[in-house]
Motif scaffolding. Structure first.
Motif, short mmCIF file in Angstrom:
data_model
loop_
_atom_site.label_atom_id
_atom_site.label_comp_id
_atom_site.label_asym_id
_atom_site.label_seq_id
_atom_site.Cartn_x
_atom_site.Cartn_y
_atom_site.Cartn_z
N SER A 266 0.81 -1.22 0.00
CA SER A 266 0.00 0.00 0.00
C SER A 266 0.84 1.27 0.00
O SER A 266 0.30 2.38 0.05
N THR A 267 2.17 1.15 -0.08
CA THR A 267 3.04 2.32 -0.10
C THR A 267 2.67 3.25 -1.25
O THR A 267 2.56 2.82 -2.40
N PRO A 268 2.49 4.54 -0.99
CA PRO A 268 2.17 5.47 -2.08
C PRO A 268 3.34 5.65 -3.05
O PRO A 268 4.50 5.72 -2.64
N VAL A 285 -0.42 6.15 -7.06
CA VAL A 285 -0.95 4.79 -6.96
C VAL A 285 -0.32 4.10 -5.77
O VAL A 285 0.63 4.61 -5.16
N GLU A 286 -0.85 2.93 -5.44
CA GLU A 286 -0.20 2.10 -4.44
C GLU A 286 0.87 1.25 -5.12
O GLU A 286 0.78 0.95 -6.31
N LEU A 306 8.23 8.12 -7.77
CA LEU A 306 8.70 8.41 -6.42
C LEU A 306 8.01 7.47 -5.44
O LEU A 306 6.79 7.52 -5.27
N VAL A 307 8.81 6.61 -4.81
CA VAL A 307 8.29 5.59 -3.91
C VAL A 307 8.43 6.09 -2.48
O VAL A 307 9.53 6.37 -2.00
N GLY A 308 7.30 6.21 -1.78
CA GLY A 308 7.33 6.72 -0.43
C GLY A 308 8.00 5.78 0.55
O GLY A 308 8.22 4.59 0.27
N MET A 319 0.87 13.44 -1.99
CA MET A 319 1.75 12.61 -1.17
C MET A 319 2.41 13.47 -0.10
O MET A 319 2.84 14.60 -0.38
N VAL A 320 2.49 12.93 1.10
CA VAL A 320 3.13 13.65 2.20
C VAL A 320 4.11 12.70 2.88
O VAL A 320 3.73 11.62 3.32
#
Length: 331
Positions: A266-268, A285-286, A306-308, A319-320
């Motif tokens: 589920s990582t944004p 997206v996830e 960009l992977v959170g 995204m935050v």
């Protein structure tokens, strides 16, 4: 737009511009060329016709630049690596615009030459472009023109120090027996792709971030995979450049699989195609959905995603990634 000049071979016609004269890679005014063996600047050039990508490859590791500093009679000029930023004229720094306005010669990849704002290069004596993967030949061309006494700007999107040619310019200068101070070498920074793309999806890069390029033109895929495992297992936000091309879709798919080994599904992930270009598109997206985007127009060589990290979340379509202020201050 990615800042990486080291992409896969693609058939592409040379661009023409309204500013000065455009020279194609088939005829060198002052140094290396992909097809000629004699420079108009008095320096001989190595024949690069065996290379599939305009420069040195694994099959041509003995290839050397064709001239040395001793081949030039003029007092050296100036060489500036200029970052154009994401691509829109408004995204260029005033310092970049000034450097281009003062340059006698401008050297760059055809697509980047096409990004130059109208009027900014009106005073240039010559604009030399090469197609995709001509990074070695065009960089040597810029170096030779500077050694021949001209003020030369070698251009690229994003920043010259992020998957770009500032380092290669210094390496070629050194290989010719020249020095950076001899040609008054300078770098004009630009907004890197990771930052311009992050701005389109909120604030994902506020904490520790690591960049990885999926282009295996210069770096073996085994090394890229090792780096991805190391980075994904730590708490970094990840900016991924050059995710896809017609010749290496597997790199993107492998990257998605490695990320899922280490990150929650589920990582944004913020995916930005063609930031600041006419075809710009962005989506959040996830991580579990990322691989499916490889079958869409959203993923190509102009995309950065960009992977959170484990604390990144999506709020109101943005995204935050927390910096940590919430643990120290009340707000």
């Amino acid at each position: 737009m990615s800042t990486d000049d080291t992409t896969d071979t693609m058939t592409e016609t040379e661009a023409s511009t309204d500013a000065g004269t455009t020279t194609t890679s088939a005829e060198s005014e002052c140094g290396a060329s992909s097809s000629t063996t004699e420079s108009k600047c008095g320096a001989s050039n190595a024949d690069e016709s065996t290379s599939n990508c305009g420069g040195s490859t694994a099959e041509t590791t003995d290839e050397k630049v064709g001239s040395t500093v001793a081949d030039f009679d003029a007092d050296p000029g100036r060489l500036i690596a200029v970052g154009l930023g994401p691509g829109e004229p408004e995204g260029m720094t005033s310092r970049a615009k000034a450097a281009l306005a003062n340059a006698e010669h401008i050297v760059g990849y055809t697509t980047y030459v096409d990004l130059l704002p109208e009027g900014i290069t009106d005073d240039a004596d010559d604009i030399h472009s090469t197609p995709m993967c001509g990074e070695v030949s065009r960089t040597e061309e810029a170096v030779d023109r500077a050694l021949a006494g001209h003020e030369v700007a070698i251009i690229g999107s994003g920043d010259p120090n992020v998957y770009a040619l500032a380092g290669l310019a210094l390496e070629i200068l050194e290989s010719k027996g020249a020095t950076a101070s001899m040609v008054d070498f300078d770098v004009v920074p630009g907004v890197p792709a990771a930052q311009s793309c992050a701005a389109r999806v909120g604030a994902p890069l506020v904490n520790d971030t690591v960049s990885v390029s999926l282009s295996d033109h210069l770096t073996p895929m085994e090394t890229i995979e090792s780096r991805l495992h190391a980075v994904a297992s730590e708490g970094f936000t990840i900016a991924v450049y050059n995710p896809w091309s017609r010749k290496r879709r597997e790199n993107f798919e492998t990257c998605c699989e490695i990320l899922l080994e280490h990150r929650d599904p589920s990582t944004p992930v913020g995916v930005v195609h063609g930031a600041s270009r006419e075809d710009e598109a962005a989506e959040i997206v996830e991580l579990s959905e990322l691989k499916e985007l490889g079958e869409t127009d959203l993923i190509d060589m102009t995309t950065t995603f960009l992977v959170g990290n484990e604390e990144t979340y999506v709020w109101d379509g943005r995204m935050v990634t927390p910096r940590g202020y919430e643990s120290k201050y009340d707000y």
